[in-house]
Design a protein around this motif. Structure first.
Motif, PDB file in Angstrom:
ATOM      1  N   MET A 138       0.841  -1.163   0.000  1.00 58.18           N
ATOM      2  CA  MET A 138       0.000   0.000   0.000  1.00 58.18           C
ATOM      3  C   MET A 138       0.904   1.251   0.000  1.00 58.18           C
ATOM      4  O   MET A 138       1.913   1.293   0.686  1.00 58.18           O
ATOM      5  N   GLU A 139       0.525   2.240  -0.738  1.00 54.88           N
ATOM      6  CA  GLU A 139       1.290   3.482  -0.858  1.00 54.88           C
ATOM      7  C   GLU A 139       1.224   4.297   0.433  1.00 54.88           C
ATOM      8  O   GLU A 139       0.187   4.312   1.103  1.00 54.88           O
ATOM      9  N   PRO A 140       2.313   5.013   0.772  1.00 57.74           N
ATOM     10  CA  PRO A 140       2.326   5.827   1.991  1.00 57.74           C
ATOM     11  C   PRO A 140       1.171   6.829   2.066  1.00 57.74           C
ATOM     12  O   PRO A 140       0.562   6.988   3.124  1.00 57.74           O
ATOM     13  N   ASN A 141       0.852   7.495   0.958  1.00 58.22           N
ATOM     14  CA  ASN A 141      -0.250   8.468   0.962  1.00 58.22           C
ATOM     15  C   ASN A 141      -1.563   7.797   1.368  1.00 58.22           C
ATOM     16  O   ASN A 141      -2.350   8.361   2.126  1.00 58.22           O
ATOM     17  N   GLU A 142      -1.782   6.595   0.859  1.00 53.99           N
ATOM     18  CA  GLU A 142      -3.015   5.871   1.175  1.00 53.99           C
ATOM     19  C   GLU A 142      -3.032   5.428   2.634  1.00 53.99           C
ATOM     20  O   GLU A 142      -4.079   5.480   3.283  1.00 53.99           O
ATOM     21  N   ILE A 143      -1.886   5.003   3.156  1.00 53.77           N
ATOM     22  CA  ILE A 143      -1.794   4.591   4.558  1.00 53.77           C
ATOM     23  C   ILE A 143      -2.115   5.773   5.469  1.00 53.77           C
ATOM     24  O   ILE A 143      -2.890   5.646   6.417  1.00 53.77           O
ATOM     25  N   LEU A 144      -1.535   6.925   5.163  1.00 51.76           N
ATOM     26  CA  LEU A 144      -1.793   8.116   5.973  1.00 51.76           C
ATOM     27  C   LEU A 144      -3.261   8.513   5.898  1.00 51.76           C
ATOM     28  O   LEU A 144      -3.896   8.783   6.920  1.00 51.76           O
ATOM     29  N   LYS A 145      -3.802   8.524   4.680  1.00 47.52           N
ATOM     30  CA  LYS A 145      -5.197   8.912   4.482  1.00 47.52           C
ATOM     31  C   LYS A 145      -6.132   7.961   5.230  1.00 47.52           C
ATOM     32  O   LYS A 145      -7.064   8.388   5.912  1.00 47.52           O
ATOM     33  N   ARG A 146      -5.873   6.656   5.124  1.00 46.12           N
ATOM     34  CA  ARG A 146      -6.713   5.642   5.767  1.00 46.12           C
ATOM     35  C   ARG A 146      -6.713   5.792   7.290  1.00 46.12           C
ATOM     36  O   ARG A 146      -7.689   5.473   7.954  1.00 46.12           O
ATOM     37  N   ASN A 147      -5.606   6.298   7.835  1.00 45.46           N
ATOM     38  CA  ASN A 147      -5.485   6.456   9.281  1.00 45.46           C
ATOM     39  C   ASN A 147      -5.817   7.864   9.762  1.00 45.46           C
ATOM     40  O   ASN A 147      -5.576   8.200  10.920  1.00 45.46           O
ATOM     41  N   GLY A 148      -6.371   8.666   8.875  1.00 49.93           N
ATOM     42  CA  GLY A 148      -6.805  10.011   9.250  1.00 49.93           C
ATOM     43  C   GLY A 148      -5.670  10.964   9.555  1.00 49.93           C
ATOM     44  O   GLY A 148      -5.807  11.862  10.376  1.00 49.93           O
ATOM     45  N   ILE A 149      -4.535  10.771   8.899  1.00 50.07           N
ATOM     46  CA  ILE A 149      -3.359  11.609   9.114  1.00 50.07           C
ATOM     47  C   ILE A 149      -3.180  12.506   7.894  1.00 50.07           C
ATOM     48  O   ILE A 149      -3.165  12.019   6.754  1.00 50.07           O
ATOM     49  N   LYS A 150      -3.026  13.802   8.148  1.00 53.25           N
ATOM     50  CA  LYS A 150      -2.805  14.757   7.069  1.00 53.25           C
ATOM     51  C   LYS A 150      -1.519  14.380   6.320  1.00 53.25           C
ATOM     52  O   LYS A 150      -0.493  14.070   6.928  1.00 53.25           O
ATOM     53  N   ILE A 151      -1.594  14.392   4.994  1.00 54.02           N
ATOM     54  CA  ILE A 151      -0.452  14.006   4.167  1.00 54.02           C
ATOM     55  C   ILE A 151       0.483  15.194   4.006  1.00 54.02           C
ATOM     56  O   ILE A 151       0.086  16.244   3.501  1.00 54.02           O
ATOM     57  N   THR A 152       1.728  15.001   4.483  1.00 55.04           N
ATOM     58  CA  THR A 152       2.788  15.985   4.257  1.00 55.04           C
ATOM     59  C   THR A 152       3.995  15.230   3.711  1.00 55.04           C
ATOM     60  O   THR A 152       4.117  14.013   3.908  1.00 55.04           O
ATOM     61  N   GLN A 153       4.891  15.954   3.067  1.00 54.33           N
ATOM     62  CA  GLN A 153       6.082  15.313   2.498  1.00 54.33           C
ATOM     63  C   GLN A 153       6.916  14.661   3.604  1.00 54.33           C
ATOM     64  O   GLN A 153       7.415  13.556   3.447  1.00 54.33           O
ATOM     65  N   GLY A 154       7.051  15.339   4.744  1.00 59.75           N
ATOM     66  CA  GLY A 154       7.829  14.791   5.851  1.00 59.75           C
ATOM     67  C   GLY A 154       7.253  13.484   6.369  1.00 59.75           C
ATOM     68  O   GLY A 154       7.980  12.525   6.620  1.00 59.75           O
ATOM     69  N   ARG A 155       5.944  13.431   6.528  1.00 58.36           N
ATOM     70  CA  ARG A 155       5.293  12.208   7.025  1.00 58.36           C
ATOM     71  C   ARG A 155       5.433  11.068   6.034  1.00 58.36           C
ATOM     72  O   ARG A 155       5.666   9.924   6.418  1.00 58.36           O
ATOM     73  N   VAL A 156       5.306  11.384   4.757  1.00 56.59           N
ATOM     74  CA  VAL A 156       5.472  10.358   3.717  1.00 56.59           C
ATOM     75  C   VAL A 156       6.892   9.810   3.757  1.00 56.59           C
ATOM     76  O   VAL A 156       7.108   8.589   3.709  1.00 56.59           O
ATOM     77  N   GLU A 157       7.873  10.705   3.887  1.00 58.78           N
ATOM     78  CA  GLU A 157       9.278  10.273   3.912  1.00 58.78           C
ATOM     79  C   GLU A 157       9.586   9.439   5.150  1.00 58.78           C
ATOM     80  O   GLU A 157      10.283   8.428   5.064  1.00 58.78           O
ATOM     81  N   ILE A 158       9.076   9.846   6.306  1.00 63.44           N
ATOM     82  CA  ILE A 158       9.307   9.066   7.534  1.00 63.44           C
ATOM     83  C   ILE A 158       8.663   7.690   7.413  1.00 63.44           C
ATOM     84  O   ILE A 158       9.263   6.681   7.789  1.00 63.44           O
ATOM     85  N   LEU A 159       7.480   7.632   6.845  1.00 62.04           N
ATOM     86  CA  LEU A 159       6.809   6.351   6.631  1.00 62.04           C
ATOM     87  C   LEU A 159       7.632   5.478   5.675  1.00 62.04           C
ATOM     88  O   LEU A 159       7.793   4.277   5.910  1.00 62.04           O
TER      89      LEU A 159
END
Length: 137
Positions: A1-22
């Motif tokens: 599953m793509e990082p953006n989708e994981i963040l979205k599914r968990n109700g987390i705002k998508i930012t470049q930093g969060r995507v990179e940490i994931l």
């Protein structure tokens, strides 16, 4: 599953930093401290604040994406949650079984971090007497 989708599914705002940490956590076999993640960013010439890394890791833990592990030196380390490994306790008398989360995760992480040894499996057998049978004794 793509990082953006994981963040979205968990109700987390998508930012470049969060995507990179994931992405960093996804690509790591071992748990990582916030400082280690920060250094990975810096070594790749990506500008990020250490406080951002800490806040993101705490948010991921709060949302159930990561597990926070205390290592023997008091440093916290983070690992993406996978299917939960469980163990069973069995009563010697009535043979009732109780399922518990794996208590070995922290020890496994300490072994991996201190030795570099990648553990592939472990066995844990715990036996005892359940509270109901203990009352009958």
């Amino acid at each position: 599953m793509e990082p953006n989708e994981i963040l979205k599914r968990n109700g987390i705002k998508i930012t470049q930093g969060r995507v990179e940490i994931l992405n960093i956590l996804t690509n790591s076999e071992n748990s990582l401290s916030a400082e280690k993640i920060y250094h990975i960013y810096r070594n790749n010439n990506i500008n990020i604040n250490l406080s951002t890394v800490y806040r993101t890791l705490e948010l991921f833990e709060e949302k159930g994406l990561t597990e926070k592990i205390t290592l023997n030196d008091g440093v916290f380390s983070y690992k993406l949650k996978k299917e939960t490994h469980r163990h069973h306790l069995q009563c010697d008398i009535c043979h009732k079984e109780v399922e518990i989360p794996c208590p070995m995760l922290q020890i496994q992480e300490m072994v991996q971090n201190s030795t570099g040894f990648t553990l592939t499996d472990h066995d844990l057998v715990m036996k005892g007497v359940c509270k109901d049978c203990k009352k009958k004794l």
